[in-house]
Write a protein that holds these residues in place. Structure first.
Motif, PDB file in Angstrom:
ATOM      1  N   TYR A  15       0.834  -1.205   0.000  1.00 45.61           N
ATOM      2  CA  TYR A  15       0.000   0.000   0.000  1.00 45.61           C
ATOM      3  C   TYR A  15       0.871   1.258   0.000  1.00 45.61           C
ATOM      4  O   TYR A  15       0.548   2.247  -0.656  1.00 45.61           O
ATOM      5  CB  TYR A  15      -0.933   0.005   1.225  1.00 45.61           C
ATOM      6  CG  TYR A  15      -2.060  -1.018   1.129  1.00 45.61           C
ATOM      7  CD1 TYR A  15      -2.348  -1.659  -0.069  1.00 45.61           C
ATOM      8  CD2 TYR A  15      -2.823  -1.332   2.241  1.00 45.61           C
ATOM      9  CE1 TYR A  15      -3.372  -2.596  -0.162  1.00 45.61           C
ATOM     10  CE2 TYR A  15      -3.857  -2.264   2.169  1.00 45.61           C
ATOM     11  CZ  TYR A  15      -4.127  -2.898   0.962  1.00 45.61           C
ATOM     12  OH  TYR A  15      -5.132  -3.817   0.874  1.00 45.61           O
ATOM     13  N   LEU A  16       1.982   1.177   0.743  1.00 49.38           N
ATOM     14  CA  LEU A  16       2.906   2.319   0.758  1.00 49.38           C
ATOM     15  C   LEU A  16       3.451   2.568  -0.647  1.00 49.38           C
ATOM     16  O   LEU A  16       3.495   3.710  -1.128  1.00 49.38           O
ATOM     17  CB  LEU A  16       4.056   2.048   1.751  1.00 49.38           C
ATOM     18  CG  LEU A  16       5.157   3.104   1.778  1.00 49.38           C
ATOM     19  CD1 LEU A  16       4.604   4.446   2.228  1.00 49.38           C
ATOM     20  CD2 LEU A  16       6.302   2.670   2.692  1.00 49.38           C
ATOM     21  N   VAL A  17       3.841   1.474  -1.323  1.00 50.40           N
ATOM     22  CA  VAL A  17       4.357   1.600  -2.689  1.00 50.40           C
ATOM     23  C   VAL A  17       3.283   2.242  -3.577  1.00 50.40           C
ATOM     24  O   VAL A  17       3.554   3.164  -4.353  1.00 50.40           O
ATOM     25  CB  VAL A  17       4.775   0.223  -3.256  1.00 50.40           C
ATOM     26  CG1 VAL A  17       5.105   0.320  -4.741  1.00 50.40           C
ATOM     27  CG2 VAL A  17       5.964  -0.321  -2.482  1.00 50.40           C
ATOM     28  N   ALA A  18       2.034   1.758  -3.437  1.00 51.23           N
ATOM     29  CA  ALA A  18       0.947   2.311  -4.251  1.00 51.23           C
ATOM     30  C   ALA A  18       0.775   3.806  -3.973  1.00 51.23           C
ATOM     31  O   ALA A  18       0.591   4.605  -4.896  1.00 51.23           O
ATOM     32  CB  ALA A  18      -0.353   1.561  -3.969  1.00 51.23           C
ATOM     33  N   ALA A  19       0.859   4.196  -2.698  1.00 51.87           N
ATOM     34  CA  ALA A  19       0.706   5.610  -2.343  1.00 51.87           C
ATOM     35  C   ALA A  19       1.797   6.449  -3.012  1.00 51.87           C
ATOM     36  O   ALA A  19       1.535   7.525  -3.564  1.00 51.87           O
ATOM     37  CB  ALA A  19       0.758   5.783  -0.831  1.00 51.87           C
ATOM     38  N   VAL A  20       3.047   5.929  -2.984  1.00 52.92           N
ATOM     39  CA  VAL A  20       4.153   6.649  -3.626  1.00 52.92           C
ATOM     40  C   VAL A  20       3.899   6.751  -5.133  1.00 52.92           C
ATOM     41  O   VAL A  20       4.112   7.804  -5.744  1.00 52.92           O
ATOM     42  CB  VAL A  20       5.496   5.943  -3.343  1.00 52.92           C
ATOM     43  CG1 VAL A  20       6.612   6.557  -4.171  1.00 52.92           C
ATOM     44  CG2 VAL A  20       5.826   6.027  -1.859  1.00 52.92           C
ATOM     45  N   LEU A  21       3.400   5.663  -5.725  1.00 55.02           N
ATOM     46  CA  LEU A  21       3.116   5.686  -7.165  1.00 55.02           C
ATOM     47  C   LEU A  21       2.065   6.755  -7.493  1.00 55.02           C
ATOM     48  O   LEU A  21       2.162   7.447  -8.506  1.00 55.02           O
ATOM     49  CB  LEU A  21       2.640   4.309  -7.637  1.00 55.02           C
ATOM     50  CG  LEU A  21       3.707   3.216  -7.667  1.00 55.02           C
ATOM     51  CD1 LEU A  21       3.105   1.861  -8.033  1.00 55.02           C
ATOM     52  CD2 LEU A  21       4.817   3.566  -8.657  1.00 55.02           C
ATOM     53  N   PHE A  22       1.066   6.897  -6.611  1.00 56.98           N
ATOM     54  CA  PHE A  22       0.044   7.927  -6.845  1.00 56.98           C
ATOM     55  C   PHE A  22       0.654   9.328  -6.817  1.00 56.98           C
ATOM     56  O   PHE A  22       0.317  10.184  -7.643  1.00 56.98           O
ATOM     57  CB  PHE A  22      -1.077   7.833  -5.806  1.00 56.98           C
ATOM     58  CG  PHE A  22      -1.966   6.639  -5.994  1.00 56.98           C
ATOM     59  CD1 PHE A  22      -2.087   6.045  -7.238  1.00 56.98           C
ATOM     60  CD2 PHE A  22      -2.679   6.108  -4.931  1.00 56.98           C
ATOM     61  CE1 PHE A  22      -2.908   4.940  -7.430  1.00 56.98           C
ATOM     62  CE2 PHE A  22      -3.498   5.006  -5.109  1.00 56.98           C
ATOM     63  CZ  PHE A  22      -3.608   4.422  -6.359  1.00 56.98           C
ATOM     64  N   ILE A  23       1.552   9.549  -5.861  1.00 58.26           N
ATOM     65  CA  ILE A  23       2.198  10.869  -5.776  1.00 58.26           C
ATOM     66  C   ILE A  23       3.013  11.121  -7.042  1.00 58.26           C
ATOM     67  O   ILE A  23       2.926  12.187  -7.667  1.00 58.26           O
ATOM     68  CB  ILE A  23       3.102  10.950  -4.525  1.00 58.26           C
ATOM     69  CG1 ILE A  23       2.246  10.878  -3.256  1.00 58.26           C
ATOM     70  CG2 ILE A  23       3.937  12.229  -4.545  1.00 58.26           C
ATOM     71  CD1 ILE A  23       3.033  10.743  -1.981  1.00 58.26           C
ATOM     72  N   LEU A  24       3.794  10.099  -7.449  1.00 58.57           N
ATOM     73  CA  LEU A  24       4.598  10.248  -8.668  1.00 58.57           C
ATOM     74  C   LEU A  24       3.700  10.469  -9.886  1.00 58.57           C
ATOM     75  O   LEU A  24       4.027  11.246 -10.785  1.00 58.57           O
ATOM     76  CB  LEU A  24       5.467   9.006  -8.881  1.00 58.57           C
ATOM     77  CG  LEU A  24       6.588   8.801  -7.857  1.00 58.57           C
ATOM     78  CD1 LEU A  24       7.307   7.480  -8.099  1.00 58.57           C
ATOM     79  CD2 LEU A  24       7.582   9.961  -7.906  1.00 58.57           C
ATOM     80  N   ALA A  25       2.551   9.801  -9.899  1.00 57.66           N
ATOM     81  CA  ALA A  25       1.624   9.946 -11.030  1.00 57.66           C
ATOM     82  C   ALA A  25       1.135  11.383 -11.135  1.00 57.66           C
ATOM     83  O   ALA A  25       1.167  11.987 -12.210  1.00 57.66           O
ATOM     84  CB  ALA A  25       0.444   8.990 -10.866  1.00 57.66           C
ATOM     85  N   LEU A  26       0.707  11.943 -10.022  1.00 55.87           N
ATOM     86  CA  LEU A  26       0.222  13.331 -10.044  1.00 55.87           C
ATOM     87  C   LEU A  26       1.334  14.274 -10.463  1.00 55.87           C
ATOM     88  O   LEU A  26       1.131  15.201 -11.250  1.00 55.87           O
ATOM     89  CB  LEU A  26      -0.299  13.730  -8.656  1.00 55.87           C
ATOM     90  CG  LEU A  26      -1.668  13.175  -8.269  1.00 55.87           C
ATOM     91  CD1 LEU A  26      -1.988  13.527  -6.833  1.00 55.87           C
ATOM     92  CD2 LEU A  26      -2.745  13.727  -9.201  1.00 55.87           C
ATOM     93  N   LYS A  27       2.530  14.031  -9.938  1.00 54.75           N
ATOM     94  CA  LYS A  27       3.679  14.875 -10.280  1.00 54.75           C
ATOM     95  C   LYS A  27       3.944  14.800 -11.784  1.00 54.75           C
ATOM     96  O   LYS A  27       4.116  15.820 -12.452  1.00 54.75           O
ATOM     97  CB  LYS A  27       4.909  14.395  -9.482  1.00 54.75           C
ATOM     98  CG  LYS A  27       6.164  15.193  -9.699  1.00 54.75           C
ATOM     99  CD  LYS A  27       6.172  16.411  -8.838  1.00 54.75           C
ATOM    100  CE  LYS A  27       7.130  17.467  -9.364  1.00 54.75           C
ATOM    101  NZ  LYS A  27       6.776  18.797  -8.898  1.00 54.75           N
ATOM    102  N   SER A  28       3.967  13.588 -12.321  1.00 55.33           N
ATOM    103  CA  SER A  28       4.263  13.424 -13.747  1.00 55.33           C
ATOM    104  C   SER A  28       3.185  14.055 -14.620  1.00 55.33           C
ATOM    105  O   SER A  28       3.464  14.620 -15.666  1.00 55.33           O
ATOM    106  CB  SER A  28       4.370  11.938 -14.101  1.00 55.33           C
ATOM    107  OG  SER A  28       5.274  11.302 -13.257  1.00 55.33           O
ATOM    108  N   MET A  29       1.930  13.950 -14.172  1.00 56.57           N
ATOM    109  CA  MET A  29       0.844  14.480 -14.988  1.00 56.57           C
ATOM    110  C   MET A  29       0.816  16.007 -15.003  1.00 56.57           C
ATOM    111  O   MET A  29       0.032  16.607 -15.720  1.00 56.57           O
ATOM    112  CB  MET A  29      -0.503  13.935 -14.501  1.00 56.57           C
ATOM    113  CG  MET A  29      -0.753  12.516 -14.967  1.00 56.57           C
ATOM    114  SD  MET A  29      -2.426  11.947 -14.640  1.00 56.57           S
ATOM    115  CE  MET A  29      -2.324  11.425 -12.953  1.00 56.57           C
ATOM    116  N   SER A  30       1.678  16.640 -14.197  1.00 56.53           N
ATOM    117  CA  SER A  30       1.719  18.103 -14.181  1.00 56.53           C
ATOM    118  C   SER A  30       2.659  18.655 -15.247  1.00 56.53           C
ATOM    119  O   SER A  30       2.777  19.861 -15.392  1.00 56.53           O
ATOM    120  CB  SER A  30       2.170  18.615 -12.812  1.00 56.53           C
ATOM    121  OG  SER A  30       1.382  18.057 -11.805  1.00 56.53           O
TER     122      SER A  30
END
Lengths: 462, 104
Positions: A15-30
């Motif tokens: 779940y921690l990995v998934a949370a980090v992936l979500f943060i990276l996803a939002l960052k990349s989509m910017s």
């Protein structure tokens, strides 16, 4: 919070990995360069988390039914997302957001029914999830109906609407507090109903042009509802993912409102006053100058600098490619051609960029508003294709107009203006455009694609 | 996990959420919103959890299953539609400058 199940370490780490992936996803989509990768990162995070859940050792009764509904829902989402025309994309996003909020609200309802708890924190977050999730659900459905033009796009002002809305809001809050103090089931259903009604009342008075901002706001609200449901279920990943979306969505809502020059408060509460439905009050029987495709072709063919202003009408007519053909033809003749892209051209910020990219218009030719506005005064012909509100000077001058204060493309500074329009019908915001009556304006009526095709044909003979 | 730990995570996530999107360009507003919309689709996990602990054939179960359905639509549809929007940013060969300033 349900205390019965504690996830094993490897599940928590996943779940921690998934949370980090979500943060990276939002960052990349910017950022344009990494945006596509961002979607992939986010999807991997979501797939990982959902997959892990099934093997986490948590008690899952009714497994066959769960998987059945999961598969059907996924297919529905997939087909809807694949089939939708890009012009109708904003309302689909609104709909997806709405169902997410609805899911969060239902989760809280079930958790309340299944878990018999009078822990005040549990109850507070349950109530919050039900209220916010339901508002996001019904509000999004109304935005969907507005954008799909299944109902009027103008602000709907019901008599005494302001007072009814306030009454419902107060009742919702009172009901929520009551439920926390004295949990009882009928109150939960009442709360669900009140919140749904409030969501409708909240969005009804919003004018068409402000709908994108409201979608973004409802999106942030769904995020918060999901976060609260994460607290209710004691699931950290839901808490993090929901909060990330809630926070970034709130900021994004603000950025959008700024890009449109709309203070958020006036978007949300402006229509309550009922003044916005007005408009210039000018009749549509005023004289306008209309021309033929040939006239337009001649004006364009002998210009030195042309700016194209694409709008939603272009998208509806699926005329992106024809417009590009026209631009290429003009460029061949040595005429300087640019596309002026208003931040909310189409239906939402960035929508027009997506549509033009579909037609392979080089990204470099798309000029944003701040960049292109000083150039209009040095432009011979502006060709406005299916746009109206984004070039309407009422935004600068008419304080009663619903779009007042929105930055617009200063097409009226150009030498000549050509409008390709279907009819004299006002734009999405429902207000008259004075430029149409300007002596330096020529109108070419008809479907954008037909008109452009005729202009292209005529231009070849100029 | 106790309340304070969850509150800590919540507050920190708020800051991270603000920070990651603070520099987004106007062009990406819609795709980013759509992407964030897809991410809150993980709400489907919560739906699965509550469906998993509902009594068979109870009202709660059917409500939970409806939530599973809605959550799955949000999650899958959200990511697919965002990806379609962002097709414009697929790597293309740089377009040659269109205008070279000849006489009309």
């Amino acid at each position: 919070m349900s205390e019965t199940h504690v996830d094993p370490m490897w599940v928590q780490v996943s779940y921690l990995v998934a949370a980090v992936l979500f943060i990276l996803a939002l960052k990349s989509m910017s950022s344009p360069r990494t945006a596509r990768t961002g979607v992939l990162i986010g999807a991997i995070g979501a797939a990982l988390a959902t997959g892990v859940l099934f093997f986490s050792g948590i008690k899952l009764a009714n497994l066959a039914l769960i998987i059945g509904f999961l598969v059907v829902g996924s297919l529905l989402g997939l087909v809807a997302a694949r089939r939708v025309k890009m012009t109708a994309m904003p309302q689909l996003v609104a709909l997806f957001n709405g169902v997410g909020g609805g899911a969060a609200a239902l989760i809280a309802v079930v958790e309340y029914l299944v878990v018999d708890s009078d822990d005040p924190l549990f109850l507070i977050f349950t109530v919050a999830t039900v209220i916010v999730g339901s508002i996001a659900f019904s509000g999004s459905i109304v935005t969907y109906l507005k954008l799909q033009e299944l109902m009027t796009t103008r602000p709907v002002v019901i008599p005494l609407g302001k007072w009814i809305t306030i009454l419902v809001a107060v009742a919702t809050v009172v009901g929520g507090v009551w439920l926390i103090v004295q949990p009882q089931e009928w109150l939960l259903w009442a709360l669900l109903g009140l919140s749904l009604v409030f969501g409708v009342l909240f969005v009804l008075p919003v004018g068409g042009a402000d709908v994108p901002i409201v979608i973004s706001l409802l999106n942030a609200m769904t995020g918060l509802a999901v976060a609260a449901s994460g607290y209710v279920l004691g699931n950290v990943l839901l808490l993090i993912a929901g909060t990330l979306v809630g926070a970034s969505g709130t900021l994004l809502t603000n950025l959008m409102a700024k890009a449109m020059g709309r203070p958020l408060t006036s978007t949300l509460f402006g229509a309550f006053s009922g003044t916005t439905a007005g408009g210039a009050g000018s009749g549509t029987d005023r004289p306008v100058r209309s021309g033929s495709a040939n006239d337009v072709a001649i004006m364009l063919g002998f210009a030195g600098k042309v700016i194209l202003v694409p709008g939603y009408g272009l998208a509806v007519a699926q005329a992106q490619s024809t417009l590009r053909e026209l631009a290429d033809l003009l460029a061949e003749k040595g005429i300087e051609v640019d596309y002026a892209i208003h931040p909310v051209a189409g239906r939402m910020p960035g929508h027009m960029n997506v549509l033009l990219a579909e037609a392979n218009v080089p990204y470099e030719q798309l000029k944003e508003m701040d960049e292109i506005n000083p150039e209009f005064s040095a432009t011979d012909v502006v060709l406005v294709v299916g746009a109206n509100d984004v070039v309407n000077p009422a935004a600068r001058t008419d304080q009663t107009a619903p779009i007042y204060g929105m930055p617009i493309l200063d097409v009226d500074a150009a030498q000549q203006i050509v409008f390709l329009k279907r009819s004299m019908r006002p734009g999405f915001a429902g207000i008259e455009n004075e430029i149409l009556f300007d002596p330096k304006t020529t109108l070419l009526f008809g479907d954008a694609k037909d008109s452009l095709t005729k202009v292209v044909a005529a231009l070849k003979n100029v | 996990m106790d309340g304070i730990a969850l509150l800590t995570i919540f507050i920190l996530s708020v800051f991270v959420g603000f920070e990651v999107v603070s520099k987004v360009s106007t062009v990406l507003h819609t795709p980013l919103m759509s992407g964030a919309n897809a991410i809150h689709g993980v709400v489907v996990m919560g739906a699965i959890i509550v469906a998993g602990k509902s009594e068979p054939n109870s009202l709660a179960l059917w409500i939970a299953l409806a939530a599973v359905l809605l959550g799955a639509i949000n999650l899958v549809g959200g990511f697919v539609v965002t990806d379609r929007m962002l097709e414009m940013f697929k790597s293309k060969k740089p377009a040659a400058a269109a205008e070279d300033g000849g006489a009309a």
